[in-house]
Design a protein around this motif. Structure first.
Motif, short mmCIF file in Angstrom:
data_model
loop_
_atom_site.label_atom_id
_atom_site.label_comp_id
_atom_site.label_asym_id
_atom_site.label_seq_id
_atom_site.Cartn_x
_atom_site.Cartn_y
_atom_site.Cartn_z
N PRO A 98 0.82 -1.22 0.00
CA PRO A 98 0.00 0.00 0.00
C PRO A 98 0.86 1.27 0.00
N GLN A 99 0.36 2.29 -0.66
CA GLN A 99 1.14 3.50 -0.87
C GLN A 99 1.54 4.19 0.42
N ASP A 100 0.72 4.12 1.46
CA ASP A 100 1.12 4.78 2.70
C ASP A 100 2.40 4.17 3.27
N ARG A 101 2.59 2.86 3.09
CA ARG A 101 3.83 2.23 3.55
C ARG A 101 5.00 2.61 2.64
N THR A 102 4.74 2.66 1.34
CA THR A 102 5.78 3.07 0.40
C THR A 102 6.23 4.49 0.70
N ASP A 103 5.27 5.39 0.92
CA ASP A 103 5.61 6.77 1.25
C ASP A 103 6.44 6.84 2.52
N ALA A 104 6.08 6.04 3.53
CA ALA A 104 6.83 6.05 4.79
C ALA A 104 8.27 5.61 4.56
N LEU A 105 8.47 4.59 3.72
CA LEU A 105 9.83 4.16 3.40
C LEU A 105 10.62 5.29 2.73
N LEU A 106 9.99 5.96 1.78
CA LEU A 106 10.67 7.03 1.06
C LEU A 106 10.98 8.21 1.98
N ARG A 107 10.03 8.58 2.85
CA ARG A 107 10.30 9.67 3.79
C ARG A 107 11.47 9.32 4.71
N GLY A 108 11.47 8.07 5.18
CA GLY A 108 12.55 7.65 6.06
C GLY A 108 13.90 7.68 5.36
N ARG A 109 13.93 7.23 4.10
CA ARG A 109 15.19 7.24 3.36
C ARG A 109 15.66 8.66 3.10
N LEU A 110 14.74 9.56 2.76
CA LEU A 110 15.12 10.95 2.53
C LEU A 110 15.68 11.58 3.80
N ALA A 111 15.08 11.25 4.93
CA ALA A 111 15.59 11.77 6.21
C ALA A 111 17.00 11.25 6.48
N GLU A 112 17.28 10.02 6.10
CA GLU A 112 18.64 9.48 6.25
C GLU A 112 19.64 10.23 5.39
N LEU A 113 19.22 10.59 4.18
CA LEU A 113 20.12 11.23 3.23
C LEU A 113 20.25 12.73 3.46
N SER A 114 19.17 13.37 3.84
CA SER A 114 19.16 14.82 4.05
C SER A 114 18.05 15.16 5.02
N GLY A 115 18.41 15.32 6.28
CA GLY A 115 17.43 15.39 7.35
C GLY A 115 16.41 16.50 7.24
N ASP A 116 16.76 17.63 6.61
CA ASP A 116 15.83 18.75 6.56
C ASP A 116 15.31 19.01 5.15
N ALA A 117 15.39 18.01 4.28
CA ALA A 117 14.97 18.23 2.89
C ALA A 117 13.46 18.38 2.75
N LEU A 118 12.69 17.65 3.55
CA LEU A 118 11.23 17.70 3.43
C LEU A 118 10.68 18.86 4.24
N ARG A 119 10.01 19.78 3.58
CA ARG A 119 9.45 20.98 4.22
C ARG A 119 7.93 20.91 4.18
N ARG A 120 7.33 20.47 5.25
CA ARG A 120 5.86 20.38 5.32
C ARG A 120 5.26 21.76 5.59
N GLY A 121 4.02 21.92 5.15
CA GLY A 121 3.35 23.19 5.32
C GLY A 121 3.90 24.28 4.42
N HIS A 122 4.56 23.90 3.33
CA HIS A 122 5.12 24.85 2.36
C HIS A 122 4.30 24.77 1.07
N THR A 123 3.48 25.77 0.83
CA THR A 123 2.62 25.81 -0.34
C THR A 123 3.16 26.81 -1.35
N VAL A 124 3.45 26.36 -2.55
CA VAL A 124 3.96 27.24 -3.59
C VAL A 124 2.80 28.04 -4.18
N ARG A 125 2.89 29.35 -4.05
CA ARG A 125 1.83 30.25 -4.51
C ARG A 125 2.14 30.89 -5.86
N GLY A 126 3.41 30.93 -6.23
CA GLY A 126 3.77 31.56 -7.49
C GLY A 126 5.11 31.07 -7.98
#
Length: 384
Positions: A98-126
């Motif tokens: 299921p995709q929620d598990r796949t997403d969790a794996l990818l988020r975890g791997r990204l955190a291993e590679l670059s801890g602050d790469a994922l910026r939640r609550g960031h909406t591109v307006r322009g």
């Protein structure tokens, strides 16, 4: 000088996979995701061989295999009779996760590679592309306090990748056309507990319309059925109505608990008029919408991400801004996937009389020994 080498808009499975590919090459990448919470819907469940290769490329293949279920084949049936039976060789098996598990794996791997790469609550307006970089206006939501606070800032990047889905705001802002392709229908879907076990799928091409049944990890099963109700009825039916529809088409009464309701969705197909504009790249569902019947969309986006990551790496190392070389391959692969999905959908439409007999004959021919391997290869995305 840009703030970052690459900004990816959207933290779905395709955006996250690309971020992992870039981060492991030492590229400064950030992912802007508008949602503050995690999407826990199961959504896409099939990881085809090309998709598994991309997970291997970011060091997640074995983790995914450990959590998923290997689908070793399946049957196509009509009125309880088997029209074709296909077995996937070990190297071409589909991994069910299921995709929620796949997403969790990818988020975890990204955190291993670059801890602050994922910026939640960031909406591109322009978005404003220049010759040497791209300017992004980003609204930043902070939910850490008692009241959500929103601020606006500007980011610049050498390359921006829009992985923000079929309703891509980046695509709309750039005025890139979104062209409808053949293949549309409404379906109902539900995941329920299931004790029957097994590692095979069943596709019922019934006279009354398609019913799909897929085993899921952890003793669950997904049921998908063509929605045969009137167009004006958009609400999700009750469990009893869904059970009755499946029983009428297949003779099987699925164990769907009372109180559960399937999810109603419409399958559509679209292709962006272009996928590269200057230093902005459309990726995944922002570039092409493929019907989920066939399970190719996420995997196609991952294959695109491999090509995009390689092109970006070459550009950043060589200083060249021309990314158009990846566009033709992306569009050809998307068109091939859409043609296959359109064929799968046509096999599941309601049919009676001579059209039904003709369709069943086609399925039987595809299941014959000389063509069985080719049919299995088409289903598992060989050649895309």
């Amino acid at each position: 000088m840009s703030d970052h080498d690459v900004v990816i808009v959207g933290a779905g499975p395709v955006g996250l996979l690309l971020a992992c590919l870039l981060a492991q090459e030492g590229i400064d990448v950030v992912v802007c995701e508008r949602r503050l919470d995690v999407d826990d819907r199961s959504r896409a469940i099939g990881i085809h061989p090309p998709g598994l290769q991309t997970l291997d490329a970011v060091g997640l293949g074995e983790r995914a295999r450990a959590q998923g279920l290997q689908l070793d084949g399946g049957e196509v049936l009509c009125d309880g009779r088997t029209l074709a039976s296909l077995d996937f060789p070990p190297a071409r098996r589909v991994l069910i996760l299921p995709q929620d598990r796949t997403d969790a794996l990818l988020r975890g791997r990204l955190a291993e590679l670059s801890g602050d790469a994922l910026r939640r609550g960031h909406t591109v307006r322009g978005i404003r592309p220049d010759d040497d970089r791209v300017h992004l206006t980003v609204a930043v939501d902070d939910a850490s306090g008692p009241d959500m606070v929103s601020a606006q800032r500007e980011l610049t990047a050498s390359v921006v990748v829009a992985a923000d889905g079929v309703r891509s705001g980046i695509r709309d802002s750039l005025g890139i056309g979104w062209r409808a392709r053949a293949g549309t229908a409404r379906y109902l879907m539900i995941d329920v507990p299931d004790a029957s076990g097994g590692a095979r799928a069943q596709l019922h091409c019934a006279p009354g319309g398609l019913v799909e049944s897929f085993p899921l990890p952890g003793g669950r099963r997904r049921w998908v059925a063509l929605d045969g109700r009137e167009e004006r009825d958009r609400s999700a039916p009750a469990a009893e109505m869904f059970r009755d529809a499946i029983r009428a088409r297949t003779g099987i009464t699925p164990d769907i608990p009372d109180g559960e309701r399937p999810v109603a969705f419409r399958a559509r197909q679209h292709l962006a008029a272009r996928t590269v504009q200057g230093r902005v790249i459309l990726l995944g569902d922002a570039a092409h919408e493929v019907s989920p019947i066939g399970g190719q969309g996420m995997n196609l986006g991952w294959s695109d991400a491999l090509r995009v990551a390689s092109a970006i790496d070459r550009m950043l190392r060589g200083g060249r801004a021309d990314l158009r070389g990846i566009e033709g391959r992306t569009r050809r692969a998307a068109s091939a996937a859409q043609r296959r999905s359109r064929f799968y959908m046509s096999m599941g439409r309601p049919s009676h009389g001579l059209p039904l007999h003709a369709r069943n004959a086609v399925i039987r021919v595809l299941g014959l020994a000389p063509l069985r391997g080719s049919a299995a290869g088409l289903i598992t995305m060989r050649g895309i």
